[in-house]
Design a protein around this motif. Structure first.
Motif, short mmCIF file in Angstrom:
data_model
loop_
_atom_site.label_atom_id
_atom_site.label_comp_id
_atom_site.label_asym_id
_atom_site.label_seq_id
_atom_site.Cartn_x
_atom_site.Cartn_y
_atom_site.Cartn_z
N GLU A 1 56.45 25.19 38.65
CA GLU A 1 55.14 25.77 38.36
C GLU A 1 54.12 25.32 39.41
N PRO A 2 53.78 26.17 40.38
CA PRO A 2 52.87 25.76 41.46
C PRO A 2 51.52 25.27 40.96
N GLY A 3 50.99 25.90 39.90
CA GLY A 3 49.69 25.48 39.38
C GLY A 3 49.74 24.06 38.83
N LEU A 4 50.80 23.72 38.13
CA LEU A 4 50.95 22.37 37.62
C LEU A 4 51.23 21.38 38.75
N ARG A 5 51.99 21.83 39.75
CA ARG A 5 52.26 20.97 40.90
C ARG A 5 50.96 20.58 41.59
N ALA A 6 50.05 21.54 41.71
CA ALA A 6 48.77 21.26 42.35
C ALA A 6 47.97 20.22 41.57
N ILE A 7 47.97 20.32 40.24
CA ILE A 7 47.27 19.34 39.41
C ILE A 7 47.92 17.98 39.53
N THR B 1 56.56 20.60 37.03
CA THR B 1 55.87 20.74 38.32
C THR B 1 56.80 21.20 39.43
N SER C 1 40.89 25.75 33.99
CA SER C 1 42.08 26.60 33.94
C SER C 1 43.07 26.00 32.96
N GLU D 1 46.20 25.31 33.49
CA GLU D 1 46.99 24.26 34.15
C GLU D 1 46.24 22.94 34.20
N SER D 2 44.92 22.99 34.41
CA SER D 2 44.14 21.75 34.51
C SER D 2 44.01 21.04 33.17
#
Length: 220
Positions: A133-139, A130, A71, A73-74
């Motif tokens: 941005e939830p996607g970046l927070r997850a990473i 982060t 993805s 974000e990853s």
């Protein structure tokens, strides 16, 4: 006839196409993609950034981007995980009398090491993202989740304990949480105020020392 067949065999056995990429070059490409992704995320936002744009910034196809990352974000993960092995090695080599707060001093003083590398300002901007941005927070959180077992193994090795011993597991959890809290505190409260790179480096180092000192004191 035999010579002719031998000549044909030699000519058709030549390798064709590009040679396979080395693991070192693959790591370089991953890091280039990561830097490009962060730059785009910071300047125009995550939602507005596409895989095609990330690839174009590096000079690779979008297919190559997705070959390395699942993805957009990853794509930033290499920048976040670059120091894990270095920090684990610091824990493994730490002298018994060495204060925990001084653990990373040599790495910050040496520009050749990953923690003192040129991506510090970029990573600071990424950590600030982060928050929203939830996607970046997850990473970001996944990186620390993956780091904790590496820190626990290093602490167990240093103490001569089994890998599954509870003591290094708890110690690694405390150390890991202190690192994350320090980097977030620096990114959210201090990073934007530093007038130059040297000052930013010193301020981040001081924040980490403070966090590790607090962790070493334990819970009162």
């Amino acid at each position: 006839m035999t010579a002719a067949r031998g000549h044909t065999s030699r000519s058709t056995s030549r390798p064709t196409g590009r040679p396979p990429l080395t693991e070192e070059r693959k790591a370089e490409i991953r890091l280039e993609i990561a830097r490009a992704a962060v730059d785009l995320f910071v300047t125009q936002g995550v939602a507005a950034t596409t895989g095609e744009q990330i690839g174009a910034a590096v000079g690779v196809s979008v297919r190559t981007v997705w070959r390395y990352f699942p993805s957009k974000e990853s794509c930033v993960s290499p920048l976040l995980s670059a120091g894990i092995d270095l920090i684990a090695d610091c824990l493994r080599r730490r002298r018994p009398e060495q204060p925990l707060a001084e653990l990373l001093d040599r790495e910050f003083a040496d520009e050749r090491h990953a923690l003192a590398g040129p991506d510090r300002a970029t990573v600071g901007a990424l950590v600030r993202l982060t928050r929203t941005e939830p996607g970046l927070r997850a990473i970001w959180l996944q990186t620390y989740d993956e780091a904790e077992p590496a820190f626990a193994r290093a602490l167990a090795d240093r103490a001569g304990l089994p890998a599954d011993d509870l003591r290094p597991t708890i110690q690694a959890a405390i150390f890991n949480a202190a690192l994350r809290a320090a980097v977030e505190h620096y990114a959210w409260h201090t990073a934007d105020t530093a007038p130059d790179r040297e000052t930013a480096q010193a301020e981040l180092a001081q924040t980490l020392r403070l966090a590790l000192g607090i962790a070493a004191e334990g819970i009162a």
